[in-house]
Design a protein around this motif. Structure first.
Motif, PDB file in Angstrom:
ATOM      1  N   ALA A 325       0.827  -1.207   0.000  1.00 36.78           N
ATOM      2  CA  ALA A 325       0.000   0.000   0.000  1.00 36.78           C
ATOM      3  C   ALA A 325       0.860   1.255   0.000  1.00 36.78           C
ATOM      4  N   SER A 326       2.075   1.142   0.508  1.00 36.05           N
ATOM      5  CA  SER A 326       2.997   2.274   0.545  1.00 36.05           C
ATOM      6  C   SER A 326       3.658   2.534  -0.803  1.00 36.05           C
ATOM      7  N   GLY A 327       3.495   1.610  -1.749  1.00 40.58           N
ATOM      8  CA  GLY A 327       4.237   1.672  -2.999  1.00 40.58           C
ATOM      9  C   GLY A 327       5.461   0.786  -2.986  1.00 40.58           C
ATOM     10  N   GLY A 328       5.805   0.267  -1.807  1.00 39.65           N
ATOM     11  CA  GLY A 328       6.921  -0.661  -1.696  1.00 39.65           C
ATOM     12  C   GLY A 328       8.256  -0.044  -2.067  1.00 39.65           C
ATOM     13  N   ALA A 329       9.179  -0.900  -2.492  1.00 44.36           N
ATOM     14  CA  ALA A 329      10.539  -0.447  -2.790  1.00 44.36           C
ATOM     15  C   ALA A 329      10.586   0.497  -3.982  1.00 44.36           C
ATOM     16  N   ARG A 330       9.579   0.435  -4.869  1.00 45.43           N
ATOM     17  CA  ARG A 330       9.590   1.339  -6.011  1.00 45.43           C
ATOM     18  C   ARG A 330       9.140   2.748  -5.656  1.00 45.43           C
ATOM     19  N   SER A 331       8.659   2.945  -4.441  1.00 45.80           N
ATOM     20  CA  SER A 331       8.354   4.288  -3.967  1.00 45.80           C
ATOM     21  C   SER A 331       9.417   4.820  -3.021  1.00 45.80           C
ATOM     22  N   ASN A 332      10.030   3.918  -2.255  1.00 42.44           N
ATOM     23  CA  ASN A 332      11.098   4.338  -1.342  1.00 42.44           C
ATOM     24  C   ASN A 332      11.889   3.108  -0.908  1.00 42.44           C
ATOM     25  N   PHE A 333      13.201   3.159  -1.132  1.00 42.44           N
ATOM     26  CA  PHE A 333      14.069   2.069  -0.722  1.00 42.44           C
ATOM     27  C   PHE A 333      15.326   2.670  -0.085  1.00 42.44           C
ATOM     28  N   PRO A 334      15.334   2.826   1.253  1.00 44.79           N
ATOM     29  CA  PRO A 334      16.486   3.427   1.923  1.00 44.79           C
ATOM     30  C   PRO A 334      17.575   2.421   2.272  1.00 44.79           C
ATOM     31  N   GLY A 335      17.990   1.615   1.300  1.00 51.50           N
ATOM     32  CA  GLY A 335      19.109   0.705   1.505  1.00 51.50           C
ATOM     33  C   GLY A 335      18.951  -0.195   2.711  1.00 51.50           C
ATOM     34  N   LEU A 336      19.958  -0.170   3.592  1.00 47.31           N
ATOM     35  CA  LEU A 336      19.971  -1.054   4.758  1.00 47.31           C
ATOM     36  C   LEU A 336      18.895  -0.695   5.782  1.00 47.31           C
ATOM     37  N   ALA A 337      18.274   0.451   5.675  1.00 45.09           N
ATOM     38  CA  ALA A 337      17.179   0.820   6.585  1.00 45.09           C
ATOM     39  C   ALA A 337      15.839   0.290   6.094  1.00 45.09           C
TER      40      ALA A 337
END
Length: 383
Positions: A325-337
């Motif tokens: 629902a957040s868009g997943g990794a294609r909306s936000n992917f802060p690496g190791l976080a």
């Protein structure tokens, strides 16, 4: 000799999520690593009414080569509440840091623990291509030095090889990949933590830069930097805390094989399947399709979306709004976080959705792509 059957998994005592905090997510942070860690640790503790002296353990997730210094955790151990206290660092995704902290609480070793993931690579350049080149070089260093490194293997190359294999086997087509990527980016575009803030169409995904054939830029994770802190507590201690009201009832971790193993190409979801069996066994989930209402899935490419969802036992049971629902990794992917962020998204959805009671947070360490993949699965319930 036939393979041994998997050992039965024991149920675990729930571990409560009582505090969660995240920094803003930016292409590059101006703050130092210890400032980022202190900000989120302080905010997460304050949210649940706890202080540094209440912590029994601090677990951090970071990587020296990304931080630009050796023993980089020495810089921010104190900022995570680890000064004169038990603390250690996981050189990998923060999902594993959350599991390590949860294990300590579930075992009764500590009553309160914090897991912090921090990601702000020391690239020394604001140029997007320079950042990509740096991360590709770091990824290449993670591969076998005599055979894999010389041919230029990186996580993006491995993901592209798998996507091409999927297309050639007739399982999917490139247009389907583009539609899935566009749907996730558009769904997450209005979310406050998304770094891709404009809706896109499938045609725009296909028109974006080709990174490694057949993958386009908008099919890959939306890289950002930042930090996330998770405060965990035993049931007894959670009852005296303010803040969040969710609990982790099961967690699982598994790793993939080496390049020459070949299963990363033929069965990329095998580590997720093993981690899921452990997590579901601890949580007492026997029919995921009936018991799990939403999932935050980390699929670095659209070609991995269906295999991972199937490995979680959720391929046919959830609608589009229940998966990422957040868009997943294609909306936000802060690496190791990322692992801690996926947990944060799951907890917030459980808090805001009527009728949702059980969710799954899934994360992978993308350092070497599908090769030696590190997977964490968390089962979370509304408390």
């Amino acid at each position: 000799m036939p393979p041994r059957p998997p050992r039965p998994v024991r149920r675990m005592a729930p571990v409560h999520v009582v505090g969660l905090a995240a920094t803003p997510f930016l292409p590059e942070q101006d703050a130092m690593l210890d400032e980022l860690v202190f900000d989120v640790t302080y905010a997460a503790l304050r949210e649940c009414g706890l202080r540094k002296q209440d912590l029994g353990l601090s677990v951090m997730a970071s990587l020296d080569v990304l931080d630009g210094r050796s023993i980089s955790s020495g810089l921010y151990t104190a900022a995570a509440g680890g000064y004169l206290n038990d603390a250690f660092r996981i050189e990998g995704d923060s999902g594993l840091a959350v599991i390590a902290a949860a294990e300590a609480v579930a075992a009764g070793d500590v009553e309160v623990a914090v897991a912090v993931g921090v990601y702000n690579p020391e690239v020394r350049s604001a140029d997007r291509e320079a950042r990509r080149s740096f991360l590709a070089q770091v990824s290449n260093l993670g591969f076998e030095p005599h055979f894999d490194r010389p041919v230029g293997l990186t996580a993006e190359v491995v993901y592209a090889l798998h996507a091409a294999h999927t297309l050639e086997s007739g399982g999917e087509d490139l247009d389907a990949f583009a539609r899935l990527a566009a749907e996730e980016i558009t769904r997450g575009s209005e979310r406050p933590r998304s770094v891709r803030t404009a809706p896109v169409t499938a045609q725009e995904v296909l028109a974006s830069e080709q990174v490694a054939a057949p993958l386009r830029e908008l099919m890959l994770p939306a890289h950002s930097t930042g930090a996330v802190a998770v405060v965990l507590a035993s049931p007894a201690r959670a009852g005296r805390c303010l803040g969040r009201s969710a609990r982790i009832t099961g967690f699982g971790h598994a790793t993939g094989g080496y390049t020459w193993d070949g299963r990363w190409l033929s069965d990329p979801a095998a580590p997720t399947r093993r981690a899921t069996r452990i997590a579901y066994g601890q949580a007492g989930i026997s029919a995921a399709a009936e018991q799990v209402g939403l999932v935050e899935l980390t699929a670095p490419t659209p070609a991995l979306h269906a295999p991972y969802l199937g490995a979680l036992g959720l391929a046919a049971s959830l609608g589009d709004k229940d998966v990422n629902a957040s868009g997943g990794a294609r909306s936000n992917f802060p690496g190791l976080a990322n692992g801690a962020l996926r947990l944060l998204e799951v907890v917030e959805q459980l808090e805001s959705r009527a009728g949702a009671s059980t969710a799954v947070a899934h994360s992978v360490d993308t350092g070497t792509g599908l090769v030696s993949e590190d997977v964490s699965v968390l089962v979370v319930e509304a408390a």
